[in-house]
Motif scaffolding. Structure first.
Motif, short mmCIF file in Angstrom:
data_model
loop_
_atom_site.label_atom_id
_atom_site.label_comp_id
_atom_site.label_asym_id
_atom_site.label_seq_id
_atom_site.Cartn_x
_atom_site.Cartn_y
_atom_site.Cartn_z
N ALA A 10 -36.34 -6.30 -27.55
CA ALA A 10 -35.79 -4.94 -27.61
C ALA A 10 -34.48 -4.88 -28.40
CB ALA A 10 -35.60 -4.41 -26.18
N VAL A 11 -33.62 -5.88 -28.20
CA VAL A 11 -32.33 -5.89 -28.89
C VAL A 11 -32.45 -6.51 -30.28
CG1 VAL A 11 -30.02 -6.96 -28.85
CG2 VAL A 11 -30.92 -5.86 -26.79
N GLY A 12 -33.01 -7.73 -30.34
CA GLY A 12 -33.13 -8.42 -31.63
C GLY A 12 -33.98 -7.64 -32.61
N LEU A 102 -26.30 -11.32 -25.44
CA LEU A 102 -26.77 -11.19 -24.07
C LEU A 102 -25.72 -10.46 -23.24
CD1 LEU A 102 -27.97 -14.00 -25.26
CD2 LEU A 102 -28.40 -14.55 -22.87
N ASN A 103 -26.15 -9.78 -22.20
CA ASN A 103 -25.19 -9.26 -21.23
C ASN A 103 -24.63 -10.42 -20.40
OD1 ASN A 103 -25.05 -6.40 -21.56
ND2 ASN A 103 -27.12 -6.22 -20.75
N GLY A 104 -23.43 -10.24 -19.83
CA GLY A 104 -22.82 -11.29 -19.01
C GLY A 104 -21.92 -12.17 -19.85
N VAL A 268 -35.98 -10.53 -13.88
CA VAL A 268 -34.67 -9.87 -14.07
C VAL A 268 -33.57 -10.92 -14.29
CG1 VAL A 268 -35.13 -7.77 -12.72
CG2 VAL A 268 -34.20 -9.77 -11.59
N GLU A 269 -32.51 -10.47 -14.93
CA GLU A 269 -31.38 -11.38 -15.20
C GLU A 269 -30.36 -11.34 -14.06
OE1 GLU A 269 -30.69 -9.23 -19.07
OE2 GLU A 269 -30.47 -11.27 -19.82
N GLY A 270 -30.86 -11.35 -12.82
CA GLY A 270 -29.98 -11.16 -11.67
C GLY A 270 -28.93 -12.25 -11.53
N1 LIG Z 1 -32.74 -3.76 -23.94
C1 LIG Z 1 -31.55 -3.19 -23.85
O1 LIG Z 1 -31.45 -1.95 -23.86
C2 LIG Z 1 -30.32 -4.02 -23.75
C3 LIG Z 1 -30.37 -5.39 -23.50
N2 LIG Z 1 -29.20 -6.10 -23.48
C4 LIG Z 1 -29.21 -7.55 -23.26
O2 LIG Z 1 -29.72 -8.19 -24.42
C5 LIG Z 1 -30.37 -9.41 -24.08
C6 LIG Z 1 -31.78 -9.39 -24.67
O3 LIG Z 1 -32.50 -8.36 -24.00
P1 LIG Z 1 -33.81 -7.67 -24.58
O4 LIG Z 1 -33.82 -7.70 -26.05
O5 LIG Z 1 -33.92 -6.36 -23.89
O6 LIG Z 1 -34.93 -8.66 -24.03
P2 LIG Z 1 -36.47 -8.71 -24.44
O7 LIG Z 1 -37.18 -9.37 -23.33
O8 LIG Z 1 -36.94 -7.38 -24.92
O9 LIG Z 1 -36.47 -9.66 -25.71
C7 LIG Z 1 -36.19 -11.01 -25.65
C8 LIG Z 1 -37.05 -11.66 -26.70
O10 LIG Z 1 -36.66 -13.02 -26.80
C9 LIG Z 1 -37.80 -13.73 -27.15
N3 LIG Z 1 -37.60 -15.15 -26.88
C10 LIG Z 1 -37.30 -15.76 -25.72
N4 LIG Z 1 -37.19 -17.09 -25.90
C11 LIG Z 1 -37.44 -17.31 -27.21
C12 LIG Z 1 -37.52 -18.50 -28.00
N5 LIG Z 1 -37.28 -19.71 -27.48
N6 LIG Z 1 -37.82 -18.38 -29.32
C13 LIG Z 1 -38.06 -17.16 -29.86
N7 LIG Z 1 -38.01 -16.00 -29.16
C14 LIG Z 1 -37.71 -16.08 -27.85
C15 LIG Z 1 -38.90 -13.14 -26.30
O11 LIG Z 1 -40.11 -13.42 -26.94
P3 LIG Z 1 -41.51 -13.66 -26.17
O12 LIG Z 1 -42.19 -12.34 -26.25
O13 LIG Z 1 -42.15 -14.73 -26.98
O14 LIG Z 1 -41.19 -14.07 -24.75
C16 LIG Z 1 -38.54 -11.66 -26.35
O15 LIG Z 1 -39.22 -10.99 -27.39
C17 LIG Z 1 -30.34 -9.48 -22.55
O16 LIG Z 1 -29.28 -10.30 -22.13
C18 LIG Z 1 -30.09 -8.03 -22.11
O17 LIG Z 1 -29.42 -7.92 -20.88
C19 LIG Z 1 -27.99 -5.53 -23.75
C20 LIG Z 1 -27.92 -4.19 -24.00
C21 LIG Z 1 -29.04 -3.32 -23.95
#
Ligand SMILES: NC(=O)C1=CN([C@@H]2O[C@H](COP(=O)(O)OP(=O)(O)OC[C@H]3O[C@@H](n4cnc5c(N)ncnc54)[C@H](OP(=O)(O)O)[C@@H]3O)[C@@H](O)[C@H]2O)C=CC1
Ligand SMILES: CC(C)(CO)C(=O)C(=O)O
Length: 306
Positions: A10-12, A102-104, A268-270
């Motif tokens: 969602a973020v990346g 990441l949050n935190g 969850v990221e609890g």
């Molecule tokens: N969403 C939001 O609105 C917000 C989120 N945040 C923070 O941002 C951070 C990310 O959250 P968010 O983007 O929502 O999380 P998501 O779960 O949407 O995305 C995380 C992504 O990381 C990928 N991933 C995990 N491990 C690996 C790896 N080893 N190699 C490649 N890809 C990997 C996952 O892929 P796969 O599908 O393969 O598991 C998944 O697509 C968190 O800490 C969250 O608290 C902060 C502000 C707002």
């Protein structure tokens, strides 16, 4: 600048997609299934207004990495941090900086230990995005800001250069020399809002409309503010202002990514967001009874998921 976005979630996916649209040189490090999807069908971003953009992106897997990236933007969930650090390590050369969103706070220790303080920045993201069932990015609220800054006085890539790579790409990009303060500020806000809404299983307006709801929200914020203050990062006036607004909000359906995950049977990221605040409170002698309750609640939820 060569940019590697780790995690097209969602973020990346959101910020990485905007950087691609702005013409930056971006690769996404993803796992094989996602790589195939992205390389074949591109990345979809649906904006709050309902319009969808399809962006052609370059997805790579860990075995394709070389150590010639300048900037690694890390945007995995906290429970994926360890695995992601292992996977992205081959992309980090002597002149690469890793910027986590990441949050935190605790991930900073993990990254500094692995890559050294000169190769790690701190980062905050403000965005409201979710993943749909096909891996598309859905913007559920209008925000879009990245804040970033070095942890050390001698980062291997300077703040101006990092800012040059991230500015003017369709979101607000804000460099800072006070990134730890910015991260604490965001943590206080997010952890409090997340703990309140997760414990009560409701968005903030509904919590505050209930008898005692607003006092409960105020109590949660007060604990987080006390921990941050004891840690040497008293929240800024801006964050205190946001907190006051949230505590008195009886209308809005505002919640957090943590609440979204809890109500959609996701992990969850609890521990990272709530548990770490309790742990730091304990170390600093600051009582956090409401946060402790939230931590236990989220731990029970996580244990039940297995
Ligand atoms: N969403 C939001 O609105 C917000 C989120 N945040 C923070 O941002 C951070 C990310 O959250 P968010 O983007 O929502 O999380 P998501 O779960 O949407 O995305 C995380 C992504 O990381 C990928 N991933 C995990 N491990 C690996 C790896 N080893 N190699 C490649 N890809 C990997 C996952 O892929 P796969 O599908 O393969 O598991 C998944 O697509 C968190 O800490 C969250 O608290 C902060 C502000 C707002
Ligand atoms: C509060 C918010 C939406 C701000 O980006 C957030 O960080 C989250 O939901 O995880």
């Amino acid at each position: 600048m060569r940019i590697l976005v780790v995690g097209a979630g969602a973020v990346g996916g959101y910020f990485g997609g905007r950087l691609v649209q702005a013409g930056r040189d971006v690769d996404f490090l993803v796992r094989p299934a996602r790589a195939e999807l992205l390389n074949e069908h591109g990345l979809n971003i649906r904006s709050v207004d309902g319009s969808t953009e399809n962006i052609r992106v370059r997805a790579v897997t860990k075995d394709q990495l070389t150590a010639d990236y300048d900037l690694v933007l890390l945007s995995v969930k906290s429970y994926g941090l360890e695995g992601a650090v292992e996977d992205l390590a081959p992309a980090v050369g002597p002149r690469t900086v890793v910027v986590p969103f990441l949050n935190g706070m605790r991930h900073l220790d993990v990254l500094v230990e692995r890559f050294g303080e000169d190769r790690v920045y701190g980062g905050v993201c403000m965005v409201m995005t979710r993943l749909d069932e096909r891996g598309g990015i859905v913007e559920v609220g209008k925000m879009g800001e990245l804040v970033y800054g070095p942890l050390s006085d001698s980062p291997v890539i300077g703040l101006d250069q990092v800012h040059g790579a991230l500015e003017e790409a369709g979101f607000t990009a804000r460099p800072t020399k006070e990134i730890r303060q910015e991260m604490w500020d965001k943590w206080v806000f997010l952890a409090s809002l997340g703990a309140v809404t997760c414990l009560m299983r409701a968005p903030i307006g509904r919590v505050n409309r209930a008898p005692g709801g607003s006092e409960f929200s105020a109590g949660m914020f007060a604990e987080a503010i006390a921990v941050a203050t004891a840690a040497g990062y008293p929240p800024s006036d801006r964050i205190r202002g946001f907190a006051d607004k949230v505590i008195s909000d009886t209308e809005r359906e505002t919640s957090t990514s943590m609440y979204w995950d809890l109500t959609h049977d996701n992990p969850v990221e609890g521990d990272h967001i709530v548990g770490d605040l309790v742990a730091r409170g304990r170390e600093l002698g600051v009582p956090t009874p409401l946060f402790s309750l939230a931590r236990t609640h989220l731990s029970v939820y996580s244990a039940a998921r297995g």
